[in-house]
Scaffold this motif. Structure first.
Motif, PDB file in Angstrom:
ATOM      1  N   LEU A   1      39.900 -10.356   0.719  1.00 44.39           N
ATOM      2  CA  LEU A   1      39.344 -11.306   1.675  1.00 44.39           C
ATOM      3  C   LEU A   1      38.596 -10.570   2.776  1.00 44.39           C
ATOM      4  N   LYS A   2      37.461 -11.141   3.166  1.00 43.49           N
ATOM      5  CA  LYS A   2      36.648 -10.585   4.249  1.00 43.49           C
ATOM      6  C   LYS A   2      36.209 -11.726   5.149  1.00 43.49           C
ATOM      7  N   VAL A   3      36.340 -11.543   6.474  1.00 48.86           N
ATOM      8  CA  VAL A   3      35.919 -12.559   7.446  1.00 48.86           C
ATOM      9  C   VAL A   3      34.795 -11.977   8.286  1.00 48.86           C
ATOM     10  N   VAL A   4      33.652 -12.669   8.293  1.00 48.86           N
ATOM     11  CA  VAL A   4      32.485 -12.232   9.049  1.00 48.86           C
ATOM     12  C   VAL A   4      32.223 -13.236  10.162  1.00 48.86           C
ATOM     13  N   LYS A   5      32.038 -12.749  11.382  1.00 46.77           N
ATOM     14  CA  LYS A   5      31.774 -13.618  12.525  1.00 46.77           C
ATOM     15  C   LYS A   5      30.291 -13.978  12.587  1.00 46.77           C
ATOM     16  N   SER A   6      30.013 -15.253  12.748  1.00 41.98           N
ATOM     17  CA  SER A   6      28.650 -15.719  12.926  1.00 41.98           C
ATOM     18  C   SER A   6      28.631 -16.665  14.116  1.00 41.98           C
TER      19      SER A   6
ATOM     20  N   GLY B   1      20.619 -36.066  30.571  1.00 43.52           N
ATOM     21  CA  GLY B   1      20.072 -34.725  30.694  1.00 43.52           C
ATOM     22  C   GLY B   1      20.486 -33.863  29.530  1.00 43.52           C
ATOM     23  N   GLN B   2      20.479 -32.552  29.724  1.00 42.00           N
ATOM     24  CA  GLN B   2      20.767 -31.603  28.665  1.00 42.00           C
ATOM     25  C   GLN B   2      21.968 -30.766  29.060  1.00 42.00           C
ATOM     26  N   SER B   3      22.899 -30.609  28.120  1.00 40.42           N
ATOM     27  CA  SER B   3      24.053 -29.769  28.390  1.00 40.42           C
ATOM     28  C   SER B   3      23.634 -28.301  28.350  1.00 40.42           C
ATOM     29  N   PRO B   4      24.471 -27.394  28.841  1.00 40.44           N
ATOM     30  CA  PRO B   4      24.162 -25.973  28.686  1.00 40.44           C
ATOM     31  C   PRO B   4      24.086 -25.611  27.205  1.00 40.44           C
ATOM     32  N   ASN B   5      23.240 -24.612  26.909  1.00 38.92           N
ATOM     33  CA  ASN B   5      23.194 -24.138  25.529  1.00 38.92           C
ATOM     34  C   ASN B   5      24.532 -23.514  25.183  1.00 38.92           C
ATOM     35  N   MET B   6      25.125 -23.966  24.078  1.00 33.24           N
ATOM     36  CA  MET B   6      26.427 -23.470  23.663  1.00 33.24           C
ATOM     37  C   MET B   6      26.289 -22.654  22.390  1.00 33.24           C
ATOM     38  N   ILE B   7      27.059 -21.603  22.313  1.00 33.74           N
ATOM     39  CA  ILE B   7      27.131 -20.793  21.109  1.00 33.74           C
ATOM     40  C   ILE B   7      28.487 -21.062  20.479  1.00 33.74           C
ATOM     41  N   LEU B   8      28.477 -21.747  19.356  1.00 35.96           N
ATOM     42  CA  LEU B   8      29.719 -22.086  18.683  1.00 35.96           C
ATOM     43  C   LEU B   8      30.116 -20.944  17.753  1.00 35.96           C
ATOM     44  N   GLY B   9      31.300 -20.407  17.947  1.00 34.48           N
ATOM     45  CA  GLY B   9      31.771 -19.322  17.108  1.00 34.48           C
ATOM     46  C   GLY B   9      32.124 -19.813  15.713  1.00 34.48           C
ATOM     47  N   VAL B  10      31.631 -19.108  14.695  1.00 32.13           N
ATOM     48  CA  VAL B  10      31.831 -19.506  13.303  1.00 32.13           C
ATOM     49  C   VAL B  10      32.418 -18.322  12.536  1.00 32.13           C
ATOM     50  N   ASP B  11      33.419 -18.608  11.714  1.00 33.33           N
ATOM     51  CA  ASP B  11      33.960 -17.604  10.802  1.00 33.33           C
ATOM     52  C   ASP B  11      33.506 -17.927   9.387  1.00 33.33           C
ATOM     53  N   ILE B  12      32.944 -16.930   8.702  1.00 28.89           N
ATOM     54  CA  ILE B  12      32.550 -17.069   7.298  1.00 28.89           C
ATOM     55  C   ILE B  12      33.562 -16.286   6.464  1.00 28.89           C
ATOM     56  N   PHE B  13      34.301 -16.988   5.632  1.00 29.80           N
ATOM     57  CA  PHE B  13      35.311 -16.367   4.778  1.00 29.80           C
ATOM     58  C   PHE B  13      34.682 -16.051   3.423  1.00 29.80           C
ATOM     59  N   LEU B  14      34.820 -14.800   3.017  1.00 29.36           N
ATOM     60  CA  LEU B  14      34.217 -14.326   1.776  1.00 29.36           C
ATOM     61  C   LEU B  14      35.254 -13.567   0.960  1.00 29.36           C
ATOM     62  N   GLU B  15      34.993 -13.485  -0.330  1.00 31.06           N
ATOM     63  CA  GLU B  15      35.782 -12.626  -1.213  1.00 31.06           C
ATOM     64  C   GLU B  15      34.881 -11.510  -1.711  1.00 31.06           C
ATOM     65  N   ILE B  16      35.388 -10.275  -1.662  1.00 36.97           N
ATOM     66  CA  ILE B  16      34.624  -9.130  -2.131  1.00 36.97           C
ATOM     67  C   ILE B  16      35.390  -8.494  -3.284  1.00 36.97           C
ATOM     68  N   PRO B  17      34.676  -8.024  -4.311  1.00 38.04           N
ATOM     69  CA  PRO B  17      35.356  -7.418  -5.464  1.00 38.04           C
ATOM     70  C   PRO B  17      35.995  -6.080  -5.081  1.00 38.04           C
ATOM     71  N   ARG B  18      37.178  -5.845  -5.606  1.00 38.87           N
ATOM     72  CA  ARG B  18      37.864  -4.583  -5.319  1.00 38.87           C
ATOM     73  C   ARG B  18      37.290  -3.428  -6.136  1.00 38.87           C
ATOM     74  N   ASN B  19      36.709  -3.761  -7.258  1.00 39.32           N
ATOM     75  CA  ASN B  19      36.086  -2.729  -8.092  1.00 39.32           C
ATOM     76  C   ASN B  19      34.597  -3.019  -8.201  1.00 39.32           C
ATOM     77  N   PRO B  20      33.770  -1.984  -8.271  1.00 36.43           N
ATOM     78  CA  PRO B  20      32.321  -2.195  -8.365  1.00 36.43           C
ATOM     79  C   PRO B  20      31.973  -3.076  -9.561  1.00 36.43           C
TER      80      PRO B  20
END
Length: 418
Positions: free
Chosen positions: A124-129, A207-226
């Motif tokens: 399992l690999k988690v990448v922040k976006s 009016g307009q709210s402040p620009n918000m940056i919503l934190g996102v986690d992308i969950f990925l699976e990576i192969p253990r062997n090439p």
């Protein structure tokens, strides 16, 4: 004990679950779930208009906390199917300045690997976006009459980049930012989906709210062997229309329209696999008032992610089928002097267990803005049910040939020639 052989009794059929349609028999293996829970508190300070102040302290878990826990389950023969973040409680207090305390349940839902899948093949690999979001509202303290825009380009680019290295997408979830993570200048770190859910109605000045940056986690699976195997993805945006018709009181009813069956049948019917359903925070809402009624309409974007092995792009053989179970999470809302508290119990484990017995694997728990009020639960209290969609899929399994020995009829006796 007797001399005759004993017959093995068949296991009882799975119990029916209210709101879940009966399931026909399934020839494939069941889906056994394991759920890991993380309870996370938040404290948010807002101004009188319910608009987030700059630099509000909205911290999330370090991704390593659940990354390590969920990743260790891969060594035990499990794989992550989805990661859900759902609000468990919300308390708003104060008059001019509102202090908002929230508790969110972070839930990693895994399945036991079936016998036909090689164990310990993936990690399992988690990448922040991030998801930049801006809210526009019109009017003074009006429910609805607002629209929100969000830019999901960074999320898509991250998935494409990781897939080129052999990774596979598991799920995408808005989780928030750690205070050390915010790198976008002039933006507010924020957690999407307060108690009203993603795409909730806005209570703020025009009016307009402040620009918000919503934190996102992308969950990925990576192969253990090439490996040279690569996967490609198709993203299809489907509008969700949510309407609430209220007559004279709060006892209105919500209606949610989403053509999920049309798009899944199209792509699953040509060999694709559904891997994620994501609300991208592009939405608009408005209200129509009549003499005795009020109608609120919310339009929300849902992105369906489909996966296919790159070497099989031209193979249109269907491999999966999909279904959706509508789940109503019970909740309670209590009002006091200067304080409002709401909580609900998203206990969908019995539904998952029931559907898993028929081979259904969870893809996504989609939190809709819809919330139906049941009635009074005491002085100053209301009970309600929050409408959620559980998307599931399973492999198409055809009837296997019988392995029992067939008894051939005895040959006819030979008749000597006359």
């Amino acid at each position: 004990m007797g001399s005759g052989g004993s017959k093995k009794s068949k296991p009882p059929p799975p119990k029916t679950i209210p709101g879940v349609p009966p399931q026909p028999p399934y020839l494939g293996p069941p889906c056994d779930y394991r759920i890991e829970n993380f309870m996370v508190p938040y404290v948010v300070q807002t101004d009188f208009a319910f608009m987030p102040t700059q630099g509000m302290p909205l911290n999330t878990l370090d991704v390593n906390v659940y990354n390590v826990t969920l990743g260790s389950l891969y060594d035990m023969g499990y794989r992550l199917v989805t990661f859900a973040v759902v609000p468990a409680s919300l308390t708003v207090s104060g008059f001019v300045t509102a202090n908002v305390k929230q508790t969110h349940k972070y839930q990693g839902i895994c399945r036991k690997l079936p016998d036909d899948e090689m164990p310990q093949q993936w990690s399992l690999k988690v990448v922040k976006s991030w998801l930049p979001s801006t809210v526009f509202t019109y009017g003074l303290f009006r429910l609805g009459d607002a629209n929100s825009t969000a830019d999901s380009n960074h999320i898509f680019q991250t998935i494409v980049s990781e897939a080129a290295q052999g990774a596979r997408l598991v799920c995408i979830e808005i989780t928030g930012f750690n205070s050390q993570n915010v790198s976008q200048p002039g933006a507010t770190s924020a957690m999407a989906g307060a108690f009203g859910g993603q795409g909730a109605m806005n209570l703020c000045f025009f009016g307009q709210s402040p620009n918000m940056i919503l934190g996102v986690d992308i969950f990925l699976e990576i192969p253990r062997n090439p490996t040279s195997t690569r996967y490609v993805y198709q993203c299809v945006t489907i509008p969700m229309k949510v309407t609430w018709l209220m007559a004279m009181s709060m006892g209105g009813k919500w209606k949610v329209e989403l053509d999920w069956a049309g798009v899944t049948s199209q792509y699953l019917g040509t060999g694709w696999k559904l891997v994620e359903v994501f609300m991208d925070q592009n939405n608009s809402s408005f209200r129509d008032n009549a003499f005795f009624t009020s109608k609120i309409t919310i339009n929300q974007n849902c992105i369906f992610f489909f996966e296919k092995e790159q070497s099989k792009l031209n193979d249109n053989t269907p491999l999966y089928e999909a279904t959706m179970a509508e789940y109503h999470a019970p909740g309670k809302m209590t009002g006091g002097i200067g304080t409002t508290t709401a909580s609900f119990n998203p206990a969908w484990e019995p539904v998952l267990t029931h559907m898993g017995a028929f081979g259904w694997e969870l893809v996504k728990i989609l939190d809709t803005p819809a919330m139906n009020f049941d009635g009074m639960a005491g002085f100053g209290s209301l009970t309600f049910k929050k409408i959620m969609f559980l998307f599931l899929q399973r492999k198409i399994v055809t009837a296997a040939p019988s392995t029992e020995e067939k008894t051939e009829p005895a040959p006819a006796p030979a008749i000597p020639p006359s």
